[in-house]
Design a protein around this motif. Structure first.
Motif, PDB file in Angstrom:
ATOM      1  N   ARG A 110       4.959  11.938   5.680  1.00  0.00           N
ATOM      2  CA  ARG A 110       5.205  10.550   5.284  1.00  0.00           C
ATOM      3  C   ARG A 110       5.464  10.463   3.791  1.00  0.00           C
ATOM      4  NH1 ARG A 110       0.342   7.652   8.653  1.00  0.00           N
ATOM      5  NH2 ARG A 110       1.215   8.089  10.700  1.00  0.00           N
ATOM      6  N   SER A 111       6.279   9.508   3.413  1.00  0.00           N
ATOM      7  CA  SER A 111       6.546   9.297   1.993  1.00  0.00           C
ATOM      8  C   SER A 111       5.328   8.669   1.329  1.00  0.00           C
ATOM      9  CB  SER A 111       7.755   8.374   1.821  1.00  0.00           C
ATOM     10  OG  SER A 111       7.415   7.062   2.249  1.00  0.00           O
ATOM     11  N   ALA A 112       5.284   8.725   0.004  1.00  0.00           N
ATOM     12  CA  ALA A 112       4.173   8.114  -0.734  1.00  0.00           C
ATOM     13  C   ALA A 112       4.108   6.615  -0.437  1.00  0.00           C
ATOM     14  CB  ALA A 112       4.327   8.381  -2.221  1.00  0.00           C
ATOM     15  N   ALA A 113       5.257   5.956  -0.312  1.00  0.00           N
ATOM     16  CA  ALA A 113       5.280   4.520  -0.003  1.00  0.00           C
ATOM     17  C   ALA A 113       4.646   4.249   1.358  1.00  0.00           C
ATOM     18  CB  ALA A 113       6.712   4.000  -0.044  1.00  0.00           C
ATOM     19  N   LEU A 115       2.435   6.120   2.923  1.00  0.00           N
ATOM     20  CA  LEU A 115       1.005   6.395   2.822  1.00  0.00           C
ATOM     21  C   LEU A 115       0.269   5.251   2.147  1.00  0.00           C
ATOM     22  CD1 LEU A 115       1.103  10.171   1.858  1.00  0.00           C
ATOM     23  CD2 LEU A 115       0.466   9.187   4.063  1.00  0.00           C
ATOM     24  N   ASN A 116       0.832   4.714   1.068  1.00  0.00           N
ATOM     25  CA  ASN A 116       0.197   3.605   0.362  1.00  0.00           C
ATOM     26  C   ASN A 116       0.151   2.351   1.218  1.00  0.00           C
ATOM     27  OD1 ASN A 116      -0.306   5.133  -1.898  1.00  0.00           O
ATOM     28  ND2 ASN A 116       1.610   4.567  -2.898  1.00  0.00           N
ATOM     29  N   LEU A 117       1.222   2.060   1.941  1.00  0.00           N
ATOM     30  CA  LEU A 117       1.264   0.896   2.813  1.00  0.00           C
ATOM     31  C   LEU A 117       0.251   1.043   3.943  1.00  0.00           C
ATOM     32  CD1 LEU A 117       2.765  -1.770   3.300  1.00  0.00           C
ATOM     33  CD2 LEU A 117       4.313  -0.519   4.797  1.00  0.00           C
ATOM     34  N   ASN A 118       0.176   2.220   4.518  1.00  0.00           N
ATOM     35  CA  ASN A 118      -0.770   2.484   5.590  1.00  0.00           C
ATOM     36  C   ASN A 118      -2.198   2.293   5.097  1.00  0.00           C
ATOM     37  OD1 ASN A 118      -1.588   3.291   8.182  1.00  0.00           O
ATOM     38  ND2 ASN A 118      -1.829   5.403   7.513  1.00  0.00           N
ATOM     39  N   PHE A 119      -2.510   2.793   3.906  1.00  0.00           N
ATOM     40  CA  PHE A 119      -3.849   2.671   3.347  1.00  0.00           C
ATOM     41  C   PHE A 119      -4.180   1.212   3.047  1.00  0.00           C
ATOM     42  CE2 PHE A 119      -6.670   2.521  -0.367  1.00  0.00           C
ATOM     43  CZ  PHE A 119      -7.771   3.177   0.161  1.00  0.00           C
ATOM     44  N   LYS A 120      -3.233   0.503   2.453  1.00  0.00           N
ATOM     45  CA  LYS A 120      -3.470  -0.881   2.029  1.00  0.00           C
ATOM     46  C   LYS A 120      -3.693  -1.814   3.221  1.00  0.00           C
ATOM     47  CE  LYS A 120      -1.540  -4.503  -0.899  1.00  0.00           C
ATOM     48  NZ  LYS A 120      -0.444  -4.864  -1.800  1.00  0.00           N
TER      49      LYS A 120
END
Length: 133
Positions: A110-113, A115-120
Motif C-alpha cells: 500500500r502507498s503511504a497515503a 496507510l495513513n487513510l486506513n490508520f486515520k
C-alpha cells in the motif's frame, strides 16, 4: 553464483529476492521469491540458504548499507535510463517484442497515503492495482 537483488522499497523496507545458478550460461533459479522485507530479515534469510559469497545488488544495498555484510558494496552504479534502453534493444534483437497485454504494474504494498487513510479512519483498504478494460 549467488545474487541477491535488493531494491529500496522505502519505509525501511526492501523489495528483494535471492537467485542462484551453477555455471555461467545456465538458467537462474529463484531461491527466495521476491518479497518486501526489512533489510536485516532478508540478510538473515540469505544466510540461512547458503554460506557461499552472495553478490548483493540494487538500490536497497546503498540505502541500507549498514544492514548488509561488509563485502556487500554495490557492484554496479545505479542504472541510467540509457542502460535500460540499451538492454531493451539487446533483448528485442534476441527475443523479439514482448506481449504488451502482459505489461501491468505490480504494486508490492500500500502507498503511504493509503496507510495513513486506513490508520486515520480505521478502514480496511485493499492495495490499488492496474486493471485492463
Amino acid at each position: 553464483e549467488w545474487v541477491a537483488v535488493v531494491n529500496d522499497a522505502r519505509n525501511h523496507q526492501v523489495y528483494c529476492g535471492l537467485y542462484h545458478r551453477g555455471k555461467a550460461e545456465t538458467p537462474w533459479h529463484t531461491i527466495l521469491s521476491p518479497a518486501v522485507l526489512d533489510a536485516v530479515t532478508f540478510v538473515q534469510q540469505v544466510k540461512s540458504q547458503t554460506n557461499a559469497h552472495v553478490h548483493f545488488v540494487g538500490t536497497g544495498v546503498q540505502a541500507y548499507l549498514k544492514d548488509f555484510p561488509p563485502s556487500s558494496q554495490p557492484l554496479w552504479p545505479l542504472p541510467l535510463a540509457t542502460h535500460i534502453y540499451e538492454l531493451g534493444i539487446i533483448h528485442h534483437k534476441h527475443h523479439g517484442g514482448d506481449d504488451i497485454a502482459m505489461l501491468a504494474p505490480e504494486y508490492v504494498r500500500r502507498s503511504a497515503a493509503e496507510l495513513n487513510l486506513n490508520f486515520k479512519y480505521n478502514l480496511n483498504l485493499a492495495p490499488t492495482a492496474a486493471k485492463f478494460r
